[in-house]
Motif scaffolding. Sequence first.
Motif, PDB file in Angstrom:
ATOM      1  N   HIS A 526       0.832  -1.203   0.000  1.00 36.41           N
ATOM      2  CA  HIS A 526       0.000   0.000   0.000  1.00 36.41           C
ATOM      3  C   HIS A 526       0.867   1.255   0.000  1.00 36.41           C
ATOM      4  O   HIS A 526       1.921   1.301   0.638  1.00 36.41           O
ATOM      5  N   GLY A 527       0.403   2.276  -0.714  1.00 36.61           N
ATOM      6  CA  GLY A 527       1.011   3.597  -0.627  1.00 36.61           C
ATOM      7  C   GLY A 527       0.456   4.333   0.577  1.00 36.61           C
ATOM      8  O   GLY A 527      -0.748   4.310   0.832  1.00 36.61           O
ATOM      9  N   GLU A 528       1.320   5.012   1.314  1.00 35.99           N
ATOM     10  CA  GLU A 528       0.877   5.675   2.539  1.00 35.99           C
ATOM     11  C   GLU A 528       0.007   6.901   2.266  1.00 35.99           C
ATOM     12  O   GLU A 528      -0.712   7.358   3.162  1.00 35.99           O
ATOM     13  N   GLU A 529       0.053   7.437   1.047  1.00 40.01           N
ATOM     14  CA  GLU A 529      -0.771   8.594   0.704  1.00 40.01           C
ATOM     15  C   GLU A 529      -1.895   8.219  -0.264  1.00 40.01           C
ATOM     16  O   GLU A 529      -2.330   9.040  -1.068  1.00 40.01           O
ATOM     17  N   ASP A 530      -2.345   6.974  -0.155  1.00 44.19           N
ATOM     18  CA  ASP A 530      -3.477   6.506  -0.955  1.00 44.19           C
ATOM     19  C   ASP A 530      -4.762   7.034  -0.324  1.00 44.19           C
ATOM     20  O   ASP A 530      -5.117   6.648   0.787  1.00 44.19           O
ATOM     21  N   TYR A 531      -5.476   7.910  -1.025  1.00 45.52           N
ATOM     22  CA  TYR A 531      -6.742   8.428  -0.518  1.00 45.52           C
ATOM     23  C   TYR A 531      -7.947   7.760  -1.175  1.00 45.52           C
ATOM     24  O   TYR A 531      -9.078   8.005  -0.767  1.00 45.52           O
ATOM     25  N   THR A 552       2.029 -13.446   6.838  1.00 45.58           N
ATOM     26  CA  THR A 552       1.614 -12.185   6.213  1.00 45.58           C
ATOM     27  C   THR A 552       2.691 -11.129   6.379  1.00 45.58           C
ATOM     28  O   THR A 552       3.544 -11.206   7.267  1.00 45.58           O
ATOM     29  N   MET A 553       2.644 -10.131   5.503  1.00 42.89           N
ATOM     30  CA  MET A 553       3.571  -9.012   5.566  1.00 42.89           C
ATOM     31  C   MET A 553       2.859  -7.779   5.024  1.00 42.89           C
ATOM     32  O   MET A 553       2.111  -7.855   4.056  1.00 42.89           O
ATOM     33  N   LEU A 554       3.081  -6.639   5.685  1.00 45.90           N
ATOM     34  CA  LEU A 554       2.546  -5.361   5.228  1.00 45.90           C
ATOM     35  C   LEU A 554       3.708  -4.520   4.715  1.00 45.90           C
ATOM     36  O   LEU A 554       4.660  -4.252   5.444  1.00 45.90           O
ATOM     37  N   VAL A 555       3.621  -4.109   3.452  1.00 44.04           N
ATOM     38  CA  VAL A 555       4.665  -3.285   2.824  1.00 44.04           C
ATOM     39  C   VAL A 555       4.081  -1.902   2.568  1.00 44.04           C
ATOM     40  O   VAL A 555       3.091  -1.761   1.842  1.00 44.04           O
ATOM     41  N   ARG A 556       4.692  -0.884   3.159  1.00 47.23           N
ATOM     42  CA  ARG A 556       4.190   0.489   3.070  1.00 47.23           C
ATOM     43  C   ARG A 556       5.177   1.337   2.273  1.00 47.23           C
ATOM     44  O   ARG A 556       6.373   1.340   2.580  1.00 47.23           O
ATOM     45  N   TYR A 557       4.658   2.064   1.280  1.00 45.31           N
ATOM     46  CA  TYR A 557       5.521   2.925   0.474  1.00 45.31           C
ATOM     47  C   TYR A 557       5.221   4.393   0.759  1.00 45.31           C
ATOM     48  O   TYR A 557       4.143   4.896   0.462  1.00 45.31           O
ATOM     49  N   GLN A 558       6.219   5.061   1.354  1.00 43.51           N
ATOM     50  CA  GLN A 558       6.069   6.458   1.734  1.00 43.51           C
ATOM     51  C   GLN A 558       5.981   7.334   0.476  1.00 43.51           C
ATOM     52  O   GLN A 558       6.720   7.160  -0.479  1.00 43.51           O
ATOM     53  N   GLY A 559       5.050   8.295   0.540  1.00 44.82           N
ATOM     54  CA  GLY A 559       4.929   9.260  -0.540  1.00 44.82           C
ATOM     55  C   GLY A 559       4.148   8.787  -1.749  1.00 44.82           C
ATOM     56  O   GLY A 559       3.995   9.532  -2.715  1.00 44.82           O
ATOM     57  N   ASP A 560       3.628   7.557  -1.720  1.00 41.22           N
ATOM     58  CA  ASP A 560       2.912   7.023  -2.872  1.00 41.22           C
ATOM     59  C   ASP A 560       1.404   7.057  -2.666  1.00 41.22           C
ATOM     60  O   ASP A 560       0.907   6.812  -1.566  1.00 41.22           O
ATOM     61  N   SER A 561       0.693   7.336  -3.755  1.00 39.19           N
ATOM     62  CA  SER A 561      -0.759   7.404  -3.748  1.00 39.19           C
ATOM     63  C   SER A 561      -1.344   6.090  -4.260  1.00 39.19           C
ATOM     64  O   SER A 561      -0.656   5.069  -4.333  1.00 39.19           O
TER      65      SER A 561
END
Length: 589
Positions: A526-531, A552-561
């Motif tokens: 997931h992108g952290e700036e996904d609205y 399970t694993m959660l992968v977070r991408y900073q600055g991505d929508s």
Amino acid sequence: MKPEEAYSIRLISDVLIARKNLFHVETWIEEDKYKSSIFLNLKRITFQGNETMPKIYNDKLYFVRNLDNQSILLEDQPYGEPKTLLTLGKIHKFEFHKKGILLIGEDNADKNEPFKANKLKYRFDSRGLLRTRQSLYLFDGNSIRKIVSGDFDVIDLATNGDRVVIAATKEGDDYGLGDLYEVDLETSELKRITKGEGAVQAIAMNQEGKIAYLGHRKGLTPWAVLEIILPEEEKSFICGKSCGNKVLSDLFDGAKDKLIFEKNIITTLGQEGGTSHIYQIIDNKVEKITHGNIVVRGFDYKDDTLAYFYSTPEKPVILKYNEVEYDPNPNVKGFTPERIIINSNGLDIEGWAIIRNPEAPTILFIHGGPHMAYGYAYFIEFQFFANNGFNIIYSNPRGSQGYGEEFAKACVGDWGGKDMEDILNFVNAVKEKYKLKGKIGITGGSYGGFMTNWIITQTNIFSAAISERSISNLVSMCGTSDIGFWFNVIESGISDPWSREGIERLMKMSPIYYVKNVKTPTMLIHGEEDYRCPIEQAEQFFVALKMQGVPTMLVRYQGDSHEHARRGKPKNMIDRLKTKLEWFNKYLT
């Protein structure tokens, strides 16, 4: 293939015919940044790597240079540096008028100031908090003034140098509905042209001042096919199964829907199944101009001459002008998929398969929307995994665009019902056809992420899952997504998301409601700036799976929508392919 190689391609994002010359904009990734430059007759003429939107007026070249926090409109000079005309926070479009240059743009805003929301639509994916809105400006050669502005967006502009018509969300902004307005440049007075409610994607005007637009007048209907509408003549036309192009790709070219009204000819795109082609409307008749298994992504038409660029599964982009074809990636050759048609619950379902080896593992991809479609466009991710030895399968279940409006509407109120059956029936048909023996993984983004989450709560036939920018809880999404408060309601077939009946319906359509059933190792990206599908959707599902002991694993991408897989930060997109490959290698091989 390494992820860096997958993104080493060059793309075309715009094309312009001017006095028998061909301009195009080329886009690529360099040093973790998107670059773009303007080419004239296939030779590069701008060199800073941030130029776009070329236009010719009075034999002079105008273009936009995009910097980190501003857009600059430039006029090219015969000698020396281009002349700076004006600067805005963002320039989306510009056109020439007898009184100057008309622009759709945005002011700069201080993102560190407190933000106060007072309407439903107060933030939007890829734009963030709506501190500024898209406005109409006029530059008279000396100064710039705002003509149309407010707490809504001007989304398109057309002029013949005299008459001015805009598309704007003035009366339907919360829900993304648009109308056409004629603009008085002196008084800023708006005269509404369209009637009823509907969507407007693009507008065009011919030399006589006649207007046409791409959209519909069917209210709040995300599944509606788009038409070419001439509102002042009360005429409408459909190109293929739907005007415009909803065939997905993960190419980072930024291509958008458009239409051109030249003399008495309207040129636009139309979709049929997994293809999109150029169509022309002449004398009230629709004619298909291009043919074959291609996806046209952009075009220009001027003085009876056509230029366009298209994608195929094997080639990211080809530019065609007269008899010349230009390939900016001569050394790239993707795998060719085989088309497969199955019958599922009385409907024909179109899909494709890239089979490397029946003994190898297979990855099922599910598209988003749900009213988008897969087809004959190049997919960076498909080719990456095929190059790494995986079989690739994908299809267009009911709900997909390109097969008529009834087909597109067939999943509404039934997410996870017959659309899931279409997908699973397709998987079974492909397994049987190719005698597949390896493990099968599942992945998808947005609605495809919803479907990935949903399917692993309903069956354990997949050995691994990767769910991206996904939906797990339709109730919480109603209050956190930029469009959830209306989109979830419409798509779920309810009238009030906050009634007891509405909440119960939404919960029972949500993967989180059945999360106790999951056994499949699942990664969430997931992108952290996904609205659009906020990251809390992935967080809920991740915590629930973790507490049950599911790998399970959660992968977070900073600055991505929400666009993280198509136009995210380049380093994040590269890491994403590497991370997905590691997960599927671990659980499928």
